[in-house]
Design a protein around this motif. Sequence first.
Motif, PDB file in Angstrom:
ATOM      1  N   THR A   1      -4.615  19.166   3.669  1.00 11.27           N
ATOM      2  CA  THR A   1      -4.908  18.393   4.867  1.00 11.27           C
ATOM      3  C   THR A   1      -3.966  17.189   4.939  1.00 11.27           C
ATOM      4  O   THR A   1      -3.904  16.398   3.996  1.00 11.27           O
ATOM      5  CB  THR A   1      -6.368  17.901   4.862  1.00 11.27           C
ATOM      6  N   LYS A   2      -3.245  17.068   6.042  1.00 15.41           N
ATOM      7  CA  LYS A   2      -2.259  15.986   6.162  1.00 15.41           C
ATOM      8  C   LYS A   2      -2.943  14.703   6.645  1.00 15.41           C
ATOM      9  O   LYS A   2      -3.482  14.647   7.745  1.00 15.41           O
ATOM     10  CB  LYS A   2      -1.145  16.389   7.131  1.00 15.41           C
ATOM     11  N   VAL A   3      -2.938  13.681   5.805  1.00 14.32           N
ATOM     12  CA  VAL A   3      -3.582  12.408   6.112  1.00 14.32           C
ATOM     13  C   VAL A   3      -2.701  11.258   5.629  1.00 14.32           C
ATOM     14  O   VAL A   3      -1.760  11.464   4.844  1.00 14.32           O
ATOM     15  CB  VAL A   3      -4.970  12.306   5.441  1.00 14.32           C
ATOM     16  N   THR A   4      -3.008  10.068   6.078  1.00 18.42           N
ATOM     17  CA  THR A   4      -2.330   8.878   5.557  1.00 18.42           C
ATOM     18  C   THR A   4      -3.220   8.118   4.576  1.00 18.42           C
ATOM     19  O   THR A   4      -2.717   7.390   3.726  1.00 18.42           O
ATOM     20  CB  THR A   4      -1.912   7.931   6.700  1.00 18.42           C
TER      21      THR A   4
ATOM     22  N   ILE B   1       4.382   5.918  -0.848  1.00 20.79           N
ATOM     23  CA  ILE B   1       3.033   5.461  -1.149  1.00 20.79           C
ATOM     24  C   ILE B   1       3.073   3.942  -1.062  1.00 20.79           C
ATOM     25  O   ILE B   1       3.843   3.295  -1.784  1.00 20.79           O
ATOM     26  CB  ILE B   1       2.581   5.929  -2.546  1.00 20.79           C
ATOM     27  N   GLN B   2       2.300   3.401  -0.152  1.00 19.63           N
ATOM     28  CA  GLN B   2       2.408   1.984   0.134  1.00 19.63           C
ATOM     29  C   GLN B   2       2.077   1.140  -1.088  1.00 19.63           C
ATOM     30  O   GLN B   2       1.097   1.396  -1.792  1.00 19.63           O
ATOM     31  CB  GLN B   2       1.498   1.618   1.307  1.00 19.63           C
ATOM     32  N   GLU B   3       2.913   0.147  -1.291  1.00 20.88           N
ATOM     33  CA  GLU B   3       2.794  -0.721  -2.456  1.00 20.88           C
ATOM     34  C   GLU B   3       1.425  -1.392  -2.508  1.00 20.88           C
ATOM     35  O   GLU B   3       0.953  -1.967  -1.531  1.00 20.88           O
ATOM     36  CB  GLU B   3       3.885  -1.800  -2.396  1.00 20.88           C
ATOM     37  N   GLY B   4       0.768  -1.281  -3.632  1.00 17.38           N
ATOM     38  CA  GLY B   4      -0.526  -1.922  -3.816  1.00 17.38           C
ATOM     39  C   GLY B   4      -1.698  -1.179  -3.201  1.00 17.38           C
ATOM     40  O   GLY B   4      -2.821  -1.673  -3.225  1.00 17.38           O
TER      41      GLY B   4
ATOM     42  N   ARG C   1      -1.120   9.724 -11.864  1.00 15.45           N
ATOM     43  CA  ARG C   1      -0.206   9.464 -10.756  1.00 15.45           C
ATOM     44  C   ARG C   1      -0.748  10.140  -9.506  1.00 15.45           C
ATOM     45  O   ARG C   1      -1.338  11.217  -9.589  1.00 15.45           O
ATOM     46  CB  ARG C   1       1.206   9.999 -11.038  1.00 15.45           C
ATOM     47  N   CYS C   2      -0.528   9.518  -8.356  1.00 15.20           N
ATOM     48  CA  CYS C   2      -0.898  10.111  -7.077  1.00 15.20           C
ATOM     49  C   CYS C   2       0.298  10.897  -6.542  1.00 15.20           C
ATOM     50  O   CYS C   2       1.437  10.429  -6.608  1.00 15.20           O
ATOM     51  CB  CYS C   2      -1.284   9.022  -6.080  1.00 15.20           C
ATOM     52  N   VAL C   3       0.031  12.079  -6.018  1.00 14.96           N
ATOM     53  CA  VAL C   3       1.096  12.957  -5.525  1.00 14.96           C
ATOM     54  C   VAL C   3       0.815  13.319  -4.070  1.00 14.96           C
ATOM     55  O   VAL C   3      -0.293  13.752  -3.739  1.00 14.96           O
ATOM     56  CB  VAL C   3       1.192  14.251  -6.358  1.00 14.96           C
ATOM     57  N   SER C   4       1.806  13.138  -3.192  1.00 16.87           N
ATOM     58  CA  SER C   4       1.678  13.528  -1.785  1.00 16.87           C
ATOM     59  C   SER C   4       2.930  14.267  -1.349  1.00 16.87           C
ATOM     60  O   SER C   4       4.049  13.909  -1.738  1.00 16.87           O
ATOM     61  CB  SER C   4       1.453  12.307  -0.894  1.00 16.87           C
TER      62      SER C   4
ATOM     63  N   LEU D   1      -2.619   5.053   0.172  1.00 19.65           N
ATOM     64  CA  LEU D   1      -2.101   5.163   1.528  1.00 19.65           C
ATOM     65  C   LEU D   1      -0.653   5.618   1.491  1.00 19.65           C
ATOM     66  O   LEU D   1       0.120   5.200   0.625  1.00 19.65           O
ATOM     67  CB  LEU D   1      -2.174   3.810   2.248  1.00 19.65           C
ATOM     68  N   THR D   2      -0.274   6.478   2.441  1.00 21.95           N
ATOM     69  CA  THR D   2       1.120   6.891   2.583  1.00 21.95           C
ATOM     70  C   THR D   2       1.649   6.479   3.947  1.00 21.95           C
ATOM     71  O   THR D   2       0.885   6.237   4.878  1.00 21.95           O
ATOM     72  CB  THR D   2       1.283   8.413   2.405  1.00 21.95           C
ATOM     73  N   SER D   3       2.977   6.428   4.055  1.00 22.06           N
ATOM     74  CA  SER D   3       3.608   5.957   5.282  1.00 22.06           C
ATOM     75  C   SER D   3       3.463   6.932   6.434  1.00 22.06           C
ATOM     76  O   SER D   3       3.578   6.552   7.592  1.00 22.06           O
ATOM     77  CB  SER D   3       5.094   5.673   5.024  1.00 22.06           C
ATOM     78  N   TYR D   4       3.267   8.214   6.143  1.00 23.48           N
ATOM     79  CA  TYR D   4       2.910   9.160   7.192  1.00 23.48           C
ATOM     80  C   TYR D   4       2.093  10.288   6.588  1.00 23.48           C
ATOM     81  O   TYR D   4       1.905  10.360   5.366  1.00 23.48           O
ATOM     82  CB  TYR D   4       4.124   9.677   7.965  1.00 23.48           C
TER      83      TYR D   4
END
Length: 322
Positions: free
Chosen positions: A239-242, A179-182, A260-263, A199-202
């Motif tokens: 659904t797979k998203v960034t 999970i991208q910092e900030g 907390r965000c969970v992916s 946002l996630t890296s993939y």
Amino acid sequence: MSKALKTILIISIIVFGGSFLFVNSAQAGEIRFRDKNIFVHFNGLPFDLSNFAPGMSDKKNIRIENKENFDIDVFLKTSRNEPFPEEGKADLADVLTLTVGEQSKHISELFNESMELLSVNSGEFQDYQLNISFDEDAGNEYQGKTINFYFIITAGKGNGDIPPVVIPGGGGVRVLLTIQEGSVRIPEIGETSVTITWLTSYSSTSQVIYAAAGETYSFDLTKTNYGYPHAVPVPEDSTKVTFHSVTITGLTPGTTYYYRCVSYGSLVISDEYSFTTKGVAGVVEEKEEEKMEEIEKPLEVLRKTSISKFSLFSILIFFLSL
């Protein structure tokens, strides 16, 4: 180094005015030396060095095919596609040895000098085995280090050199889901709802786990909702998203929540954050009671009125029947 490594990729680009012809980071392919009928065939590149340890080695094969009417001399060197380590820091390039045939050189040596390979006659091809080994006597200072590089191959002929080609070399970066910092944001918040984005890296799934202030919970990967009393959505949005967006409803006004965000791609869970809904705690419940009272009043009047009308009607019927 870690920030730079996150953005390092071997990219597809042709430098027309200069010297290099690049290919992308595919695992197998064929590349031509500019406008010449000379080809490099490769398979299984780049080397995966992510789990290399001292004493380990790996090998790959390339083939150079010469369909021109002249013989060619072949040279190989390496180029780093990442920043050099800070001065005095351990560099994997110093302890990774490339062996081709009878020749062996450290990757770091090949940044500045070429290794001459067997020549390829006109109308023929030549196979080369590239062997990379991790020096057995490498110390602990190389533990956890990474390196990314590519191979530069030059085909020379009597009347001048042919612009070289670049093929995948080696990579030690494993792209992990993060999970991208900030990036965790709350673009919308109301008295009873909130929208959370990140946002996630993939590409990966989306879910938010949360608890209200005062609720008992403990973050635990082995428990349902990872120890939190609430999760939205359930099950998670597959659904797979960034770019992720989750809206939570049914919250209490003026209340602080921890979340907390969970992916899932591989599992990643953010740090804990908090938000406080707008309004004053308890207002919603009071308003609901007032509404119910307003509804009950006319109903009670209607019930009393209905009973009175029924009673008068019954008396009238009784007298008429006499």
